[in-house]
Design a protein around this motif. Structure first.
Motif, PDB file in Angstrom:
ATOM      1  N   MET A  55       9.656  -5.147  16.447  1.00 20.51           N
ATOM      2  CA  MET A  55       8.971  -4.003  17.031  1.00 20.51           C
ATOM      3  C   MET A  55       9.879  -3.223  15.400  1.00 20.51           C
ATOM      4  O   MET A  55       9.346  -2.208  14.991  1.00 20.51           O
ATOM      5  N   ALA A  56      11.029  -3.641  15.374  1.00 20.68           N
ATOM      6  CA  ALA A  56      12.155  -2.653  14.206  1.00 20.68           C
ATOM      7  C   ALA A  56      10.917  -2.942  12.894  1.00 20.68           C
ATOM      8  O   ALA A  56      10.804  -1.870  12.282  1.00 20.68           O
ATOM      9  N   LEU A  57      10.390  -3.776  12.996  1.00 21.69           N
ATOM     10  CA  LEU A  57       9.487  -3.821  11.055  1.00 21.69           C
ATOM     11  C   LEU A  57       8.281  -3.630  11.530  1.00 21.69           C
ATOM     12  O   LEU A  57       7.409  -2.277  11.059  1.00 21.69           O
ATOM     13  N   MET A  58       7.662  -3.390  12.872  1.00 16.21           N
ATOM     14  CA  MET A  58       6.359  -2.547  13.347  1.00 16.21           C
ATOM     15  C   MET A  58       7.127  -1.077  12.958  1.00 16.21           C
ATOM     16  O   MET A  58       6.375   0.448  12.247  1.00 16.21           O
ATOM     17  N   ALA A  59       8.101  -0.463  13.181  1.00 20.16           N
ATOM     18  CA  ALA A  59       8.315   0.486  13.139  1.00 20.16           C
ATOM     19  C   ALA A  59       8.253   1.153  11.858  1.00 20.16           C
ATOM     20  O   ALA A  59       7.947   2.605  11.205  1.00 20.16           O
ATOM     21  N   GLY A  60       9.570   0.449  10.770  1.00 25.03           N
ATOM     22  CA  GLY A  60       9.600   0.439  10.060  1.00 25.03           C
ATOM     23  C   GLY A  60       7.893   0.933   8.694  1.00 25.03           C
ATOM     24  O   GLY A  60       7.522   1.890   7.790  1.00 25.03           O
ATOM     25  N   ALA A  61       7.486  -0.079   9.532  1.00 19.15           N
ATOM     26  CA  ALA A  61       5.775  -0.179   8.562  1.00 19.15           C
ATOM     27  C   ALA A  61       5.226   0.663   9.114  1.00 19.15           C
ATOM     28  O   ALA A  61       3.975   1.653   8.329  1.00 19.15           O
ATOM     29  N   LEU A  62       4.711   1.787  10.088  1.00 21.06           N
ATOM     30  CA  LEU A  62       4.580   2.683  11.004  1.00 21.06           C
ATOM     31  C   LEU A  62       4.621   4.071  10.240  1.00 21.06           C
ATOM     32  O   LEU A  62       3.436   4.791   9.322  1.00 21.06           O
ATOM     33  N   VAL A  63       6.054   4.232   9.868  1.00 19.94           N
ATOM     34  CA  VAL A  63       6.861   5.659   9.024  1.00 19.94           C
ATOM     35  C   VAL A  63       6.132   5.100   7.830  1.00 19.94           C
ATOM     36  O   VAL A  63       5.786   6.415   6.619  1.00 19.94           O
ATOM     37  N   LEU A  64       5.942   4.147   7.329  1.00 17.74           N
ATOM     38  CA  LEU A  64       5.175   3.617   5.570  1.00 17.74           C
ATOM     39  C   LEU A  64       4.496   4.077   5.478  1.00 17.74           C
ATOM     40  O   LEU A  64       3.685   4.967   4.674  1.00 17.74           O
ATOM     41  N   SER A  65       3.089   3.722   6.865  1.00 15.58           N
ATOM     42  CA  SER A  65       1.864   4.607   6.543  1.00 15.58           C
ATOM     43  C   SER A  65       1.604   6.058   6.255  1.00 15.58           C
ATOM     44  O   SER A  65       0.827   6.180   5.735  1.00 15.58           O
ATOM     45  N   ILE A  66       2.915   6.674   6.957  1.00 20.21           N
ATOM     46  CA  ILE A  66       2.439   8.016   7.189  1.00 20.21           C
ATOM     47  C   ILE A  66       2.850   8.538   5.859  1.00 20.21           C
ATOM     48  O   ILE A  66       2.026   9.356   5.275  1.00 20.21           O
ATOM     49  N   CYS A  67       3.881   7.935   4.847  1.00 22.23           N
ATOM     50  CA  CYS A  67       4.592   8.380   4.088  1.00 22.23           C
ATOM     51  C   CYS A  67       3.578   7.816   2.444  1.00 22.23           C
ATOM     52  O   CYS A  67       3.327   8.982   1.849  1.00 22.23           O
ATOM     53  N   ILE A  68       3.408   7.133   2.918  1.00 21.43           N
ATOM     54  CA  ILE A  68       2.463   6.509   1.538  1.00 21.43           C
ATOM     55  C   ILE A  68       1.647   7.788   1.161  1.00 21.43           C
ATOM     56  O   ILE A  68       2.174   8.019  -0.402  1.00 21.43           O
ATOM     57  N   PRO A  69       0.735   7.822   1.440  1.00 20.35           N
ATOM     58  CA  PRO A  69      -0.618   8.678   1.392  1.00 20.35           C
ATOM     59  C   PRO A  69       0.480  10.145   0.909  1.00 20.35           C
ATOM     60  O   PRO A  69      -0.286  11.028   0.138  1.00 20.35           O
ATOM     61  N   ILE A  70       1.041  10.474   2.300  1.00 21.31           N
ATOM     62  CA  ILE A  70       1.491  11.759   1.016  1.00 21.31           C
ATOM     63  C   ILE A  70       2.390  11.776  -0.313  1.00 21.31           C
ATOM     64  O   ILE A  70       3.038  12.133  -1.588  1.00 21.31           O
TER      65      ILE A  70
END
Length: 453
Positions: A277-292
């Motif tokens: 769950m911690a890894l998934m949370a990190g990956a979710l935030v990563l998904s938001i920040c990558i295009p930025i």
């Protein structure tokens, strides 16, 4: 290159993203399973650490074979075209992942179980080795020049989406099944459903066209006879600087997406689901920040941004692992320790690396160039989880030697990226200019040489 309408660009980029997501799901599902299932079923040992290291060793094999795929598919991608290679890579990944779900365990067929697992891992590595370069090139060579950073960051989302899908698959199966059911047969479902994803990916990829940049090369019959040789003849400096710059990307990623799972479960003693769950949370935030991060790279030097982000990401590993080690299993602290470095800081590395590497080479050898650099460093980075597991044991369960290893990688990458930034600024005056091939015909009009400034 002719102007291309936005709808066409968006369709091509979407196809790259979907295909990349499927490929990364296939590849990292193995990484998630390695320390929780495969070590017990295929590498039985009295010592949990030993079986885990053996499972990670086969995970590393997938990285070690990626350069082979990069060279093979890079060669034909620069000779024949980008699109056809992407169809092949998706099929290789999908079939090998599906077959992993059918391999009997060590208890059933003995030595042949890990041997077959290793063979499928080899094919996975070869497939992914050719996939990444083709996917980002489709976006880069279709995108408007001033938006290349943003558009090439979109296929990079395939990595975080793939992690989310693979981690979510394991988490859902773990919740729906008992531990005995999951260990007996449930884990196989994650690999078997890959065939359905591949069918969707193939349908999408068969409905896109070749990139305009490579179409121009084909039209003028300027394909490199041996792209790898041509690459080193004209771009050897960029190749070696790219290898150094990209090192932190692979190391940092594997520390947080693979090694952190076993560290949290075996050393911090949190549950498998909490770690996922911690890894998934990190990956979710990563998904938001990558295009930025990708959009930001269009407004400044991609090489400078990459260099700064490399150093910041590397330094963040010390407070991150200190927080994990002192968390006492507190889920909020563990989430913060992964989300901030992995989801936020690292996004400026990974969201930027595709455009950054594409800028180093021209269209004649770009598939070979970016695949060689990316996959060679991935081969080294694939050993990260294995190295980190050994360093933790050497440091009596403490992560500080692991953190030092990451920081040294970050320093190397920062230095190389800043050298590239200086070269680009000095040679072209354009902070993100890609090399352009120039034709030099002889007196009879026959092309004898092609150069890039």
């Amino acid at each position: 290159m002719k102007d291309i309408d936005t709808r066409t660009v968006n369709r091509v980029v979407a196809s790259s993203l979907i295909g990349a997501t499927i490929e990364w799901y296939d590849f990292f599902l193995y990484g998630v399973m390695a320390s929780i299932v495969l070590n017990r079923l295929y590498f039985p040992a009295d010592d949990v650490l030993t079986s885990t290291m053996l499972a990670y060793a086969t995970f590393a094999v997938g990285f070690l074979t990626r350069p082979i795929g990069g060279i093979i598919f890079g060669h034909f991608g620069d000779r024949i075209g980008r699109k056809s290679m992407l169809v092949f890579t998706l099929m290789i990944m999908g079939i090998s992942t599906f077959l992993i779900g059918l391999i009997p365990t060590y208890a059933q067929i003995g030595f042949w179980a890990p041997a077959l697992l290793l063979l499928m891992r080899v094919f996975q590595g070869i497939g992914l080795g050719g996939e990444w370069g083709g996917a980002v090139l489709m976006a880069y060579e279709y995108a408007p020049e001033k938006k290349r950073g943003f558009y090439t960051s979109i296929p990079q989302l395939g990595l975080s989406f793939g992690i989310l899908l693979s981690a979510a698959t394991v988490a859902i199966l773990s919740n729906l099944l008992t531990d005995a059911q999951f260990l007996s047969w449930g884990w196989r479902l994650g690999f078997l459903i890959s065939c359905l994803l591949v069918i969707v990916g193939l349908w999408i990829r068969l409905n896109i066209f070749e990139t305009p940049a490579f179409a121009d090369v084909k039209e003028q019959r300027l394909e490199a006879k041996v792209p790898l040789a041509d690459l080193f003849q004209r771009f050897s400096g960029n190749v070696f600087l790219g290898l150094g710059a990209r090192h932190i990307d692979g190391v940092f990623f594997n520390i947080f997406s693979v090694f952190s799972i076993s560290y949290l479960t075996q050393n911090v003693h949190v549950s498998r689901n909490d770690a996922l769950m911690a890894l998934m949370a990190g990956a979710l935030v990563l998904s938001i920040c990558i295009p930025i991060a990708g959009a930001l790279s269009d407004r400044m030097s991609r090489a400078k941004l990459y260099g700064i982000a490399s150093l910041v990401s590397a330094l963040s590993v010390f407070p991150a692992f200190y927080t994990m080690s002192q968390s006492g299993g507190n889920q909020l602290l563990i989430w913060l320790a992964i989300i901030i470095p992995y989801g936020v800081f690292y996004s400026a590395v990974y969201g930027n690396v595709a455009g950054f590497l594409c800028d180093l080479f021209d269209a004649r050898v770009r598939y070979t160039g970016i695949s060689f650099v990316y996959q060679m460093t991935s081969a080294v980075a694939g050993m990260t989880a294995l190295i980190a597991t050994f360093l933790v044991k050497l440091n009596d369960g403490q992560p500080w030697l692991v953190c030092l290893y990451v920081v040294l990688s970050g320093i190397l990458s920062t230095v190389c990226a800043l050298i590239i930034a200086r070269k680009q600024s000095r040679h072209s005056g354009n902070k993100n200019a890609a090399p352009q091939w120039q034709v030099k015909p002889d007196s009879s009009g026959v092309v004898r040489e092609v150069t890039s400034p």
